[in-house]
Scaffold this motif. Structure first.
Motif, PDB file in Angstrom:
ATOM      1  N   UNK A 121      -8.649  50.620  -0.522  1.00 37.39           N
ATOM      2  CA  UNK A 121      -9.199  49.381   0.021  1.00 37.39           C
ATOM      3  C   UNK A 121      -8.534  49.045   1.349  1.00 37.39           C
ATOM      4  N   UNK A 122      -9.238  48.276   2.138  1.00 29.46           N
ATOM      5  CA  UNK A 122      -8.629  47.713   3.332  1.00 29.46           C
ATOM      6  C   UNK A 122      -8.132  46.308   2.985  1.00 29.46           C
ATOM      7  N   UNK A 123      -7.110  45.863   3.679  1.00 30.81           N
ATOM      8  CA  UNK A 123      -6.577  44.516   3.454  1.00 30.81           C
ATOM      9  C   UNK A 123      -7.700  43.488   3.562  1.00 30.81           C
ATOM     10  N   UNK A 124      -7.761  42.610   2.555  1.00 25.29           N
ATOM     11  CA  UNK A 124      -8.758  41.563   2.548  1.00 25.29           C
ATOM     12  C   UNK A 124     -10.012  41.887   1.752  1.00 25.29           C
ATOM     13  N   UNK A 125     -10.227  43.150   1.427  1.00 27.94           N
ATOM     14  CA  UNK A 125     -11.388  43.520   0.623  1.00 27.94           C
ATOM     15  C   UNK A 125     -11.158  43.120  -0.832  1.00 27.94           C
ATOM     16  N   UNK A 126     -12.259  43.061  -1.559  1.00 26.04           N
ATOM     17  CA  UNK A 126     -12.172  42.709  -2.970  1.00 26.04           C
ATOM     18  C   UNK A 126     -12.661  43.872  -3.822  1.00 26.04           C
ATOM     19  N   UNK A 127     -12.219  43.894  -5.072  1.00 25.24           N
ATOM     20  CA  UNK A 127     -12.720  44.906  -5.988  1.00 25.24           C
ATOM     21  C   UNK A 127     -12.433  44.477  -7.420  1.00 25.24           C
ATOM     22  N   UNK A 128     -13.099  45.139  -8.343  1.00 24.74           N
ATOM     23  CA  UNK A 128     -12.907  44.891  -9.768  1.00 24.74           C
ATOM     24  C   UNK A 128     -12.602  46.193 -10.468  1.00 24.74           C
ATOM     25  N   UNK A 129     -11.545  46.177 -11.287  1.00 21.75           N
ATOM     26  CA  UNK A 129     -11.207  47.306 -12.134  1.00 21.75           C
ATOM     27  C   UNK A 129     -11.733  47.012 -13.537  1.00 21.75           C
ATOM     28  N   UNK A 130     -12.354  48.031 -14.122  1.00 24.37           N
ATOM     29  CA  UNK A 130     -12.938  47.855 -15.446  1.00 24.37           C
ATOM     30  C   UNK A 130     -12.139  48.614 -16.489  1.00 24.37           C
ATOM     31  N   UNK A 152      -9.339  39.513  -5.355  1.00 24.27           N
ATOM     32  CA  UNK A 152     -10.270  38.812  -4.468  1.00 24.27           C
ATOM     33  C   UNK A 152     -10.036  39.147  -3.009  1.00 24.27           C
ATOM     34  N   UNK A 153      -8.780  39.293  -2.607  1.00 24.17           N
ATOM     35  CA  UNK A 153      -8.438  39.606  -1.225  1.00 24.17           C
ATOM     36  C   UNK A 153      -7.212  40.523  -1.261  1.00 24.17           C
ATOM     37  N   UNK A 154      -7.481  41.820  -1.260  1.00 28.91           N
ATOM     38  CA  UNK A 154      -6.410  42.785  -1.495  1.00 28.91           C
ATOM     39  C   UNK A 154      -5.349  42.748  -0.395  1.00 28.91           C
ATOM     40  N   UNK A 155      -4.099  42.972  -0.821  1.00 28.01           N
ATOM     41  CA  UNK A 155      -2.961  43.024   0.097  1.00 28.01           C
ATOM     42  C   UNK A 155      -2.208  44.332  -0.115  1.00 28.01           C
TER      43      UNK A 155
END
Lengths: 112, 114
Positions: B13-22, B79-82
């Motif tokens: 991910x890039x900083x600030x992107x969001x994602x969900x792990x299932x 929500x906002x990856x760091x």
């Protein structure tokens, strides 16, 4: 605060060379002490649960023991397939919903 | 016999992107957990759930959210990856049973945040 310290951080053995891994812990009332094995790129896999000082459990070449301050994982005549990281964790009597405190692990490498 | 399945296995991910792990388990376990594992540190609990519709904070919950809409699934959201969230994430589950029931772990998700 519950704490778990494992030593050594890494251990290299020759096949057949027995040794022990140490897990020292401080906890406000021990409910259980757990040993897990973790292979590279995998999740931990359960090995043993110990509940009280003096208790011992065995599985193949592994034997876990417990005192009031530490636990040992004895490995007798290890084989290369015993190579893995071994994790120790404690569960306190007052832990919410049985949450665990893990140590950093001991990485074991057994050479043929 | 699937046990605990985590998707995806790898993600960048890039900083600030969001994602969900299932995380999905097929053992009908009531309790589910999300841990992170960093070099030189033990597994640390992020969030956990003791049943459908219930979640609770663990040791390191900041920057993460979770949901347990179905008993078999436990989702971990960023929500906002760091960059500090670069880690290997493990899901685990166990049955309610006794208080010292063993955990079953998934094989992990390796996340890099650039």
């Amino acid at each position: 605060e519950d704490q778990v310290t494992q030593s050594p951080e890494a251990l290299r053995l020759q096949e057949g060379e027995s040794s022990s891994l140490n897990c020292s812990y401080t906890v406000s009332g021990l409910r259980g002490l757990f040993w897990y094995r973790q292979d590279p790129g995998k999740g931990p896999e359960f090995l043993f649960t110990l509940y009280s000082a003096g208790e011992e459990k065995e599985k193949e070449r592994l034997k876990a023991t417990l005192t009031k301050k530490e636990s040992f994982l004895h490995i007798t005549a290890p084989k290369p397939e015993d190579s893995a990281t071994y994790l120790c964790a404690v569960q306190a009597r007052n832990s919410g919903y049985s949450t665990l405190t893990f140590g950093k692990g001991t990485m074991l490498l057994v050479s043929p | 016999n699937a046990g605990v399945t985590q998707t995806p296995k790898f993600r960048v991910l890039k900083t600030g992107q969001s994602m969900t792990l299932l995380c999905a388990q097929d053992m009908n376990h009531e309790y589910m957990y999300w841990y992170r594992q960093d070099p030189g540190m033990g597994l640390r609990l992020i969030h956990y759930s003791v049943g459908e519709g219930t979640t609770a904070k663990g040791e390191v919950p900041d920057g993460y959210n979770v949901s347990r809409l179905k008993k078999q699934n436990f989702l971990l959201g960023l929500e906002s990856a760091a960059p500090s969230q670069t880690s290997v994430y493990f899901c685990a589950s166990r049955r309610r049973g006794s208080q010292t029931e063993k955990l079953f772990f998934g094989s992990g998700t390796q996340l890099s945040v650039l």
